[in-house]
Write a protein that holds these residues in place. Sequence first.
Motif, PDB file in Angstrom:
ATOM      1  N   GLY A   1      37.091 -88.114  13.275  1.00  0.00           N
ATOM      2  CA  GLY A   1      36.664 -86.810  13.762  1.00  0.00           C
ATOM      3  C   GLY A   1      35.946 -86.025  12.675  1.00  0.00           C
ATOM      4  O   GLY A   1      35.350 -86.584  11.755  1.00  0.00           O
ATOM      5  N   GLN A   2      36.040 -84.691  12.773  1.00  0.00           N
ATOM      6  CA  GLN A   2      35.373 -83.831  11.801  1.00  0.00           C
ATOM      7  C   GLN A   2      36.095 -83.899  10.454  1.00  0.00           C
ATOM      8  O   GLN A   2      37.322 -83.876  10.385  1.00  0.00           O
ATOM      9  CB  GLN A   2      35.351 -82.392  12.316  1.00  0.00           C
ATOM     10  N   LYS A   3      35.321 -83.989   9.369  1.00  0.00           N
ATOM     11  CA  LYS A   3      35.905 -84.088   8.036  1.00  0.00           C
ATOM     12  C   LYS A   3      36.177 -82.697   7.474  1.00  0.00           C
ATOM     13  O   LYS A   3      35.349 -81.798   7.580  1.00  0.00           O
ATOM     14  CB  LYS A   3      34.960 -84.845   7.100  1.00  0.00           C
ATOM     15  N   LYS A   4      37.343 -82.548   6.854  1.00  0.00           N
ATOM     16  CA  LYS A   4      37.716 -81.280   6.233  1.00  0.00           C
ATOM     17  C   LYS A   4      37.232 -81.247   4.788  1.00  0.00           C
ATOM     18  O   LYS A   4      37.146 -82.278   4.122  1.00  0.00           O
ATOM     19  CB  LYS A   4      39.233 -81.096   6.291  1.00  0.00           C
TER      20      LYS A   4
ATOM     21  N   TYR B   1      32.252 -71.691   2.306  1.00  0.00           N
ATOM     22  CA  TYR B   1      33.524 -71.662   3.034  1.00  0.00           C
ATOM     23  C   TYR B   1      33.379 -70.932   4.371  1.00  0.00           C
ATOM     24  O   TYR B   1      33.942 -71.350   5.384  1.00  0.00           O
ATOM     25  CB  TYR B   1      34.590 -70.993   2.172  1.00  0.00           C
ATOM     26  N   LEU B   2      32.601 -69.838   4.389  1.00  0.00           N
ATOM     27  CA  LEU B   2      32.388 -69.107   5.643  1.00  0.00           C
ATOM     28  C   LEU B   2      31.624 -69.952   6.656  1.00  0.00           C
ATOM     29  O   LEU B   2      31.870 -69.864   7.868  1.00  0.00           O
ATOM     30  CB  LEU B   2      31.633 -67.803   5.358  1.00  0.00           C
ATOM     31  N   LEU B   3      30.667 -70.771   6.182  1.00  0.00           N
ATOM     32  CA  LEU B   3      29.908 -71.627   7.095  1.00  0.00           C
ATOM     33  C   LEU B   3      30.766 -72.755   7.673  1.00  0.00           C
ATOM     34  O   LEU B   3      30.493 -73.245   8.760  1.00  0.00           O
ATOM     35  CB  LEU B   3      28.694 -72.220   6.373  1.00  0.00           C
ATOM     36  N   LYS B   4      31.799 -73.168   6.940  1.00  0.00           N
ATOM     37  CA  LYS B   4      32.662 -74.267   7.374  1.00  0.00           C
ATOM     38  C   LYS B   4      34.116 -73.802   7.491  1.00  0.00           C
ATOM     39  O   LYS B   4      35.048 -74.540   7.154  1.00  0.00           O
ATOM     40  CB  LYS B   4      32.576 -75.427   6.371  1.00  0.00           C
TER      41      LYS B   4
ATOM     42  N   VAL C   1      22.543 -64.516  15.337  1.00  0.00           N
ATOM     43  CA  VAL C   1      23.447 -65.052  14.312  1.00  0.00           C
ATOM     44  C   VAL C   1      24.097 -66.334  14.845  1.00  0.00           C
ATOM     45  O   VAL C   1      24.617 -66.351  15.975  1.00  0.00           O
ATOM     46  CB  VAL C   1      24.531 -64.024  13.947  1.00  0.00           C
ATOM     47  N   PRO C   2      24.080 -67.438  14.105  1.00  0.00           N
ATOM     48  CA  PRO C   2      24.716 -68.677  14.583  1.00  0.00           C
ATOM     49  C   PRO C   2      26.214 -68.487  14.803  1.00  0.00           C
ATOM     50  O   PRO C   2      26.894 -67.779  14.062  1.00  0.00           O
ATOM     51  CB  PRO C   2      24.449 -69.675  13.450  1.00  0.00           C
ATOM     52  N   LYS C   3      26.710 -69.131  15.842  1.00  0.00           N
ATOM     53  CA  LYS C   3      28.132 -69.025  16.169  1.00  0.00           C
ATOM     54  C   LYS C   3      28.958 -69.934  15.272  1.00  0.00           C
ATOM     55  O   LYS C   3      28.504 -70.993  14.853  1.00  0.00           O
ATOM     56  CB  LYS C   3      28.355 -69.386  17.642  1.00  0.00           C
ATOM     57  N   LEU C   4      30.178 -69.508  15.014  1.00  0.00           N
ATOM     58  CA  LEU C   4      31.070 -70.278  14.165  1.00  0.00           C
ATOM     59  C   LEU C   4      31.481 -71.561  14.884  1.00  0.00           C
ATOM     60  O   LEU C   4      31.920 -71.534  16.035  1.00  0.00           O
ATOM     61  CB  LEU C   4      32.311 -69.451  13.833  1.00  0.00           C
ATOM     62  N   GLY C   5      31.314 -72.704  14.208  1.00  0.00           N
ATOM     63  CA  GLY C   5      31.701 -73.983  14.781  1.00  0.00           C
ATOM     64  C   GLY C   5      30.632 -74.669  15.601  1.00  0.00           C
ATOM     65  O   GLY C   5      30.891 -75.733  16.172  1.00  0.00           O
ATOM     66  N   SER C   6      29.428 -74.089  15.702  1.00  0.00           N
ATOM     67  CA  SER C   6      28.360 -74.720  16.475  1.00  0.00           C
ATOM     68  C   SER C   6      27.807 -75.937  15.724  1.00  0.00           C
ATOM     69  O   SER C   6      27.879 -76.021  14.498  1.00  0.00           O
ATOM     70  CB  SER C   6      27.234 -73.726  16.753  1.00  0.00           C
TER      71      SER C   6
ATOM     72  N   LEU D   1      28.693 -83.309   4.403  1.00  0.00           N
ATOM     73  CA  LEU D   1      29.187 -81.959   4.164  1.00  0.00           C
ATOM     74  C   LEU D   1      28.796 -80.980   5.265  1.00  0.00           C
ATOM     75  O   LEU D   1      29.590 -80.110   5.650  1.00  0.00           O
ATOM     76  CB  LEU D   1      28.672 -81.466   2.804  1.00  0.00           C
ATOM     77  N   LEU D   2      27.586 -81.114   5.813  1.00  0.00           N
ATOM     78  CA  LEU D   2      27.036 -80.091   6.708  1.00  0.00           C
ATOM     79  C   LEU D   2      27.032 -80.468   8.177  1.00  0.00           C
ATOM     80  O   LEU D   2      26.845 -79.592   9.021  1.00  0.00           O
ATOM     81  CB  LEU D   2      25.594 -79.760   6.286  1.00  0.00           C
ATOM     82  N   ARG D   3      27.216 -81.748   8.521  1.00  0.00           N
ATOM     83  CA  ARG D   3      26.966 -82.158   9.905  1.00  0.00           C
ATOM     84  C   ARG D   3      28.001 -81.669  10.905  1.00  0.00           C
ATOM     85  O   ARG D   3      27.728 -81.589  12.102  1.00  0.00           O
ATOM     86  CB  ARG D   3      26.877 -83.674   9.988  1.00  0.00           C
ATOM     87  N   GLY D   4      29.210 -81.346  10.466  1.00  0.00           N
ATOM     88  CA  GLY D   4      30.225 -80.874  11.404  1.00  0.00           C
ATOM     89  C   GLY D   4      30.833 -82.012  12.203  1.00  0.00           C
ATOM     90  O   GLY D   4      30.909 -83.152  11.738  1.00  0.00           O
TER      91      GLY D   4
END
Length: 316
Positions: free
Chosen positions: A26-29, A50-53, A137-142, A169-172
Amino acid sequence: MLRIKTAKTHRGRRELEKRAPKLVEGQKKTLILHGTKTSNVLNSVLTELYLLKKESSVKYTRKNDKIRPFEAGGETNLEFFSQKTDCSLFLFGSHSKKRPDNLVIGRFYDHHVYDLVEVGVENFRSLQSFSYDKKIVPKLGSKPLIAFIGEGFENVDELKHLKEVLLDLLRGEVVENLNIAGVDRIYVCTAVSSNKVYLTHCALRLKKSGTVVPRMELVEVGPSMDLVVRRHRLPNEGLRKEAMKTSPDHTKKKLKNVKGDPLLGKTGKIYMPDQKLGEMALPYKPKGVKRERREAKMNKGSMTHVSKKQKGEEST
């Protein structure tokens, strides 16, 4: 003898099942840490990443003087924190006279350090320095899009490695289907030189285009920074092979003479034997052939009739 601890509650069993290896990860922390000394710029970089992820990251603000990722024995605390928080990526910030505004990005495999990339942060612009319409503004978790621009990402080894790490790192979260209406952000990575990458975060604004696919405009919302590659360490070949193993159920069966092309799609080769048309059996009998055979049969019958007459006259 080693003592193996087992879960005694249902909640503990569920947590162990979440951390167990999976066929489809799944998504990597991401684990975010500070070194012995950090600068104001580096503190802002770590905070805004940190705010972006925020939904998939763990941030520690205490200084860690025993963490030195590139030195032997300096990875022990990192691996301890990885096992404690179940993180697969980490960001470690430090500042010194020799390496100012230093950021180390790394990955874990089985809670051991897999590979490392060390970059220097330059020309940093925070989120507050950009002015734009707050409605976009982009939504959190998109789910973000990621664009890599420049030949360096294909030719230079350092930038190739940095590209792999930035993708993780960035793909979510990994998804199979994506709704265009839910895509509201993009990370643009531009290779300025052989060791420098410009990273910026933009919001996507959808507009009418007269077709089914809308027209997209990029609006820079920050943060943005220049990443200068200083050092990088690739994984060992044995560790890389072990990390790249896949289950037999998920391996694709290779098709003979079939290839995938980004422009033409699925292409293939067809091999045909030599066709000897003279020896091939025709699937039907044309009328012309029937007529020729009928005439040949009639001519043959008349010839036999004439030969019989001649034989009769000679006998008399």
